[in-house]
Design an enzyme around this catalytic site. Structure first.
Site, PDB file in Angstrom:
ATOM      1  N   ASP A   1     -92.531  41.153 -88.435  1.00 27.02           N
ATOM      2  CA  ASP A   1     -91.772  39.913 -88.485  1.00 27.02           C
ATOM      3  C   ASP A   1     -92.016  39.119 -87.214  1.00 27.02           C
ATOM      4  O   ASP A   1     -91.849  39.639 -86.109  1.00 27.02           O
ATOM      5  CB  ASP A   1     -90.281  40.237 -88.635  1.00 27.02           C
ATOM      6  CG  ASP A   1     -89.476  39.005 -88.997  1.00 27.02           C
ATOM      7  OD1 ASP A   1     -90.049  38.066 -89.569  1.00 27.02           O
ATOM      8  OD2 ASP A   1     -88.268  38.986 -88.704  1.00 27.02           O
TER       9      ASP A   1
ATOM     10  N   HIS B   1     -85.779  27.631 -83.878  1.00 28.74           N
ATOM     11  CA  HIS B   1     -85.000  28.870 -84.026  1.00 28.74           C
ATOM     12  C   HIS B   1     -85.013  29.681 -82.726  1.00 28.74           C
ATOM     13  O   HIS B   1     -83.963  30.151 -82.271  1.00 28.74           O
ATOM     14  CB  HIS B   1     -85.571  29.714 -85.172  1.00 28.74           C
ATOM     15  CG  HIS B   1     -84.936  31.070 -85.289  1.00 28.74           C
ATOM     16  ND1 HIS B   1     -83.648  31.254 -85.728  1.00 28.74           N
ATOM     17  CD2 HIS B   1     -85.412  32.314 -85.000  1.00 28.74           C
ATOM     18  CE1 HIS B   1     -83.359  32.548 -85.718  1.00 28.74           C
ATOM     19  NE2 HIS B   1     -84.406  33.216 -85.273  1.00 28.74           N
TER      20      HIS B   1
ATOM     21  N   ARG C   1     -78.801  34.565 -74.832  1.00 25.52           N
ATOM     22  CA  ARG C   1     -79.008  34.642 -73.377  1.00 25.52           C
ATOM     23  C   ARG C   1     -78.507  33.365 -72.706  1.00 25.52           C
ATOM     24  O   ARG C   1     -79.277  32.606 -72.116  1.00 25.52           O
ATOM     25  CB  ARG C   1     -80.514  34.851 -73.088  1.00 25.52           C
ATOM     26  CG  ARG C   1     -81.027  36.211 -73.591  1.00 25.52           C
ATOM     27  CD  ARG C   1     -82.527  36.331 -73.553  1.00 25.52           C
ATOM     28  NE  ARG C   1     -83.193  35.549 -74.574  1.00 25.52           N
ATOM     29  CZ  ARG C   1     -83.340  35.927 -75.866  1.00 25.52           C
ATOM     30  NH1 ARG C   1     -82.881  37.093 -76.264  1.00 25.52           N
ATOM     31  NH2 ARG C   1     -83.949  35.138 -76.733  1.00 25.52           N
TER      32      ARG C   1
ATOM     33  N   GLU D   1     -87.160  32.973 -94.381  1.00 21.41           N
ATOM     34  CA  GLU D   1     -88.517  33.065 -93.843  1.00 21.41           C
ATOM     35  C   GLU D   1     -89.548  32.967 -94.966  1.00 21.41           C
ATOM     36  O   GLU D   1     -89.241  33.187 -96.134  1.00 21.41           O
ATOM     37  CB  GLU D   1     -88.716  34.409 -93.122  1.00 21.41           C
ATOM     38  CG  GLU D   1     -87.619  34.742 -92.120  1.00 21.41           C
ATOM     39  CD  GLU D   1     -87.937  35.926 -91.217  1.00 21.41           C
ATOM     40  OE1 GLU D   1     -89.113  36.318 -91.139  1.00 21.41           O
ATOM     41  OE2 GLU D   1     -87.004  36.443 -90.601  1.00 21.41           O
TER      42      GLU D   1
ATOM     43  N   GLN E   1     -77.540  44.005 -83.381  1.00 18.68           N
ATOM     44  CA  GLN E   1     -78.745  43.498 -82.719  1.00 18.68           C
ATOM     45  C   GLN E   1     -78.497  43.156 -81.247  1.00 18.68           C
ATOM     46  O   GLN E   1     -79.285  43.542 -80.374  1.00 18.68           O
ATOM     47  CB  GLN E   1     -79.235  42.247 -83.464  1.00 18.68           C
ATOM     48  CG  GLN E   1     -80.456  41.577 -82.839  1.00 18.68           C
ATOM     49  CD  GLN E   1     -80.800  40.247 -83.524  1.00 18.68           C
ATOM     50  OE1 GLN E   1     -80.155  39.847 -84.488  1.00 18.68           O
ATOM     51  NE2 GLN E   1     -81.815  39.581 -83.029  1.00 18.68           N
TER      52      GLN E   1
ATOM     53  N   TYR F   1     -80.885  45.484 -78.647  1.00 18.10           N
ATOM     54  CA  TYR F   1     -82.250  44.966 -78.619  1.00 18.10           C
ATOM     55  C   TYR F   1     -82.960  45.026 -77.269  1.00 18.10           C
ATOM     56  O   TYR F   1     -84.174  44.858 -77.194  1.00 18.10           O
ATOM     57  CB  TYR F   1     -82.298  43.538 -79.192  1.00 18.10           C
ATOM     58  CG  TYR F   1     -82.024  42.423 -78.212  1.00 18.10           C
ATOM     59  CD1 TYR F   1     -83.071  41.703 -77.629  1.00 18.10           C
ATOM     60  CD2 TYR F   1     -80.725  42.061 -77.885  1.00 18.10           C
ATOM     61  CE1 TYR F   1     -82.825  40.667 -76.752  1.00 18.10           C
ATOM     62  CE2 TYR F   1     -80.472  41.038 -77.005  1.00 18.10           C
ATOM     63  CZ  TYR F   1     -81.532  40.337 -76.446  1.00 18.10           C
ATOM     64  OH  TYR F   1     -81.287  39.312 -75.568  1.00 18.10           O
TER      65      TYR F   1
ATOM     66  N   THR G   1     -87.538  33.287 -88.781  1.00 15.33           N
ATOM     67  CA  THR G   1     -86.590  32.319 -89.319  1.00 15.33           C
ATOM     68  C   THR G   1     -87.123  30.896 -89.216  1.00 15.33           C
ATOM     69  O   THR G   1     -87.629  30.494 -88.168  1.00 15.33           O
ATOM     70  CB  THR G   1     -85.265  32.413 -88.530  1.00 15.33           C
ATOM     71  OG1 THR G   1     -84.898  33.775 -88.487  1.00 15.33           O
ATOM     72  CG2 THR G   1     -84.181  31.579 -89.164  1.00 15.33           C
TER      73      THR G   1
ATOM     74  N   GLU H   1     -77.098  30.295 -86.203  1.00 15.38           N
ATOM     75  CA  GLU H   1     -77.424  28.972 -85.659  1.00 15.38           C
ATOM     76  C   GLU H   1     -76.585  27.888 -86.311  1.00 15.38           C
ATOM     77  O   GLU H   1     -76.097  26.979 -85.645  1.00 15.38           O
ATOM     78  CB  GLU H   1     -78.884  28.628 -85.947  1.00 15.38           C
ATOM     79  CG  GLU H   1     -79.914  29.399 -85.192  1.00 15.38           C
ATOM     80  CD  GLU H   1     -81.283  29.022 -85.714  1.00 15.38           C
ATOM     81  OE1 GLU H   1     -81.795  29.749 -86.587  1.00 15.38           O
ATOM     82  OE2 GLU H   1     -81.833  27.996 -85.277  1.00 15.38           O
TER      83      GLU H   1
HETATM   84  O1  LIG Z   1     -84.055  35.988 -79.458  1.00 15.19           O
HETATM   85  C1  LIG Z   1     -83.637  37.092 -79.833  1.00 15.19           C
HETATM   86  O2  LIG Z   1     -83.271  37.963 -79.056  1.00 15.19           O
HETATM   87  C2  LIG Z   1     -83.549  37.407 -81.262  1.00 15.19           C
HETATM   88  C3  LIG Z   1     -84.201  36.736 -82.192  1.00 15.19           C
HETATM   89  C4  LIG Z   1     -84.101  37.020 -83.622  1.00 15.19           C
HETATM   90  O3  LIG Z   1     -83.190  37.656 -84.121  1.00 15.19           O
HETATM   91  C5  LIG Z   1     -85.097  36.412 -84.491  1.00 15.19           C
HETATM   92  C6  LIG Z   1     -85.966  37.335 -85.295  1.00 15.19           C
HETATM   93  O4  LIG Z   1     -85.659  38.395 -85.796  1.00 15.19           O
HETATM   94  C7  LIG Z   1     -87.279  36.799 -85.628  1.00 15.19           C
HETATM   95  C8  LIG Z   1     -87.141  35.657 -86.524  1.00 15.19           C
HETATM   96  O5  LIG Z   1     -86.746  35.850 -87.680  1.00 15.19           O
HETATM   97  O6  LIG Z   1     -87.427  34.527 -86.119  1.00 15.19           O
HETATM   98 CA    CA Z   2     -86.514  37.743 -88.855  1.00 12.38          CA
END
Ligand SMILES: O=C(O)/C=C/C(=O)CC(=O)CC(=O)O
Ligand code: CA
Ligand code: MG
Length: 393
Positions: A106, A113, A122, A181, A220, A224, A324, A338
Site C-alpha cells: 500500500d 492525504h 504529528r 484507494e 495505528q 506505527y 488514500t 481527514e
Molecule cells: O502518516 C501516517 O503516519 C499514516 C498514514 C496513513 O495511515 C496512510 C496510509 O495507510 C497510506 C495511504 O492509504 O495513503
Molecule cells: Ca491505505
C-alpha cells in the site's frame, strides 16, 4: 443463442469489459466478463479452460499479448450472438474475490492525504516527511486479509493509547476508518533481481480495482513508530469484484501533477501519467466525499518501478494500492479521519453528526472514468461493520 443488450449509457459497454469471478447457486466459481447487466461465462463462450478456474491468475499470467487478444475476441463475440448457457444476469450471480492476492503493498501517493495525516498524527511537525517527494512511500500489507466487496468487517481489537493516557489499554478500536484507494493488479511478474522500469508498466500490470483499506486509527497511532502500519490496517482490506483492464483505461490517462524536485532517473517517465478516475464515498447510503484520482502525485508506473527497484520479484496477483485518494477540497477527502479532522468536525450523515465508524455502518465506494466510448464503471467496494468479537485478554 442470445444477443446481449447493453442499455444506453451503461458503464459496462464494450469499452470496459471488466473481468471477475462468479458463480450461480450450486456451481463452481469461474471467470466471467461483465457486459451491460450481464455476465458472460468465458470458459463456455470462448471454449478455453483457463477461464474455468476460481481466479484470474492463470489468465493474467499468460501475458500482455494474450490480454489484448482475449479482449478483442470478447468484443467480437458480444457484438454477435453468445450461447445461452454462457449468459447470466448480474443480479443472479455471486461475485468472488477475482484473483488470488500474492503480495499486497500500500502506497501513500496523495500529497493532500499525506499532508493532512501528517498534521493529524504529528502536530507541530512538517506535514510531509523529507523523503515524501523523492520516493513513493509505502508499506507491505497482509495479502491474506484482502476480501471481496460485501464481506462484513469485524471491528478489530488491539492496543490503544491516546496522547493524554499514561498507559495503553486493550480493547475494540474506537476510531475505525476507511481509506478510498485505487489498486493495481500485477499480471506478469519478474524473477528476483530484475527490477521493472516505469516503461514496463503496461506489459506487467493487468488491471485496476477499487480498494477500501479499513484502518483503526487508535491502534495505528500507538503502534506505527518507527516501522509503519501493522495491526491497525491488517485486519481487512476490501476490493471490488470487477478488475477493469488497463486496456480499458487508455482514454482516462491524464498527466500527473508536476513533480518538484525532479525525481531520480529510475522514477522518471517520458510522459508521466495518472488516471482520471472519479471516486464517490457513501456512508450509510449518503454520499460524503468525491475523491479525484487525477490529483495523485505519484503515478501507477512510478509505484511499480519503486516497488521492484531493489530487485524484489513481482508475482502474478500482486496487489499494490495507491494510498488514500484525497483532493484539495474538504469534500474530496478519502478517509473519515481527514473528513472530520480527527473527529473534531463531525459530518452529517442522514441527519446525525458522525466521526468514526459505528457498528452496523456500511460504506460503499464507487468510481467511474472516461472510456473509449462513454464512461466506464469500476462497480463498487462495500463493507459493513460488525461488532468486535469479545476480547480474550
Ligand atoms: O502518516 C501516517 O503516519 C499514516 C498514514 C496513513 O495511515 C496512510 C496510509 O495507510 C497510506 C495511504 O492509504 O495513503
Ligand atoms: Ca491505505
Ligand atoms: Mg488494510
Amino acid at each position: 443463442m442470445t444477443t446481449i443488450d447493453i442499455p444506453e449509457g451503461s458503464l459496462y459497454g464494450l469499452g470496459n469489459l471488466p473481468y471477475g469471478v462468479f458463480a450461480t447457486p450450486g456451481t463452481a466459481p469461474r471467470v466471467g466478463v461483465r457486459v451491460g447487466d450481464s455476465v458472460v461465462d468465458l470458459a463456455v463462450a470462448l471454449g478455453d479452460d483457463v477461464f474455468a478456474r476460481p481466479s484470474l491468475n492463470a489468465f493474467m499470467a499468460q501475458g500482455y499479448d494474450r490480454w489484448v487478444e482475449v479482449r478483442s475476441r470478447i468484443g467480437d463475440l458480444v457484438r454477435g450472438d453468445v450461447p445461452d448457457a454462457a449468459v447470466f444476469a448480474v443480479g443472479e450471480v455471486e461475485l468472488h474475490l477475482p484473483f488470488e492476492v500474492a503480495d499486497y503493498v500500500d502506497f501513500y501517493a496523495s500529497e493532500h492525504h499525506a499532508s493532512n495525516l501528517g498534521r493529524l498524527f504529528r502536530p507541530g511537525a512538517e506535514p510531509l516527511m523529507p523523503n515524501w517527494k523523492h520516493l513513493p512511500v509505502g508499506y507491505h500489507g497482509r495479502a491474506g486479509t484482502v476480501v471481496v466487496s460485501g464481506t462484513d468487517i469485524v471491528r478489530p481489537c488491539g492496543q490503544r493509547k491516546a496522547p493524554d493516557e499514561d498507559a495503553p489499554t486493550f480493547g475494540e478500536s474506537r476510531r475505525l476508518d476507511i481509506e478510498a484507494e485505487l489498486g493495481f493488479v500485477v499480471g506478469t511478474g519478474t524473477p528476483l533481481g530484475s527490477p521493472l522500469s516505469t516503461a514496463d508498466f503496461p506489459r506487467h500490470v493487468f488491471g485496476a480495482v477499487l480498494v477500501n483499506d479499513w484502518s483503526a486509527r487508535d491502534i495505528q497511532a500507538w503502534e506505527y513508530v518507527p516501522l509503519g502500519p501493522h495491526l491497525g490496517k491488517s485486519f481487512a482490506t476490501s476490493i471490488s469484484p470487477w478488475v477493469v483492464p488497463l486496456l480499458a483505461l487508455e482514454a482516462a490517462r491524464v498527466p500527473t501533477p508536476p513533480q518538484e524536485p525532479q525525481v531520480l532517473p529510475y522514477l522518471r517517465e517520458s510522459e508521466p501519467w495518472g488516471l482520471d478516475v472519479e471516486f464517490a464515498v457513501s456512508w450509510n447510503g449518503q454520499e460524503v466525499s468525491r475523491p479525484p484520482y487525477r490529483e495523485m502525485y505519484w503515478s501507477p508506473a512510478q509505484m511499480l518501478a519503486h516497488m521492484t527497484v531493489n530487485g524484489a520479484s513481482a508475482r502474478t496477483g500482486d496487489l499494490y494500492a495507491s494510498g488514500t485518494i484525497s483532493g484539495a477540497a474538504k469534500d474530496q477527502r478519502g478517509a473519515f479521519i481527514e473528513l472530520t479532522w480527527g473527529g473534531q468536525e463531525p459530518v452529517t450523515v442522514n441527519g446525525e453528526p458522525r466521526t468514526f465508524l459505528l457498528d452496523g455502518d456500511e460504506v460503499t465506494i464507487t468510481a467511474t472514468a472516461p472510456g473509449a466510448a462513454g464512461r466506464i464503471g469500476f462497480g463498487e467496494v462495500r463493507g459493513r461493520i460488525l461488532p468486535a468479537t469479545e476480547a480474550k485478554r
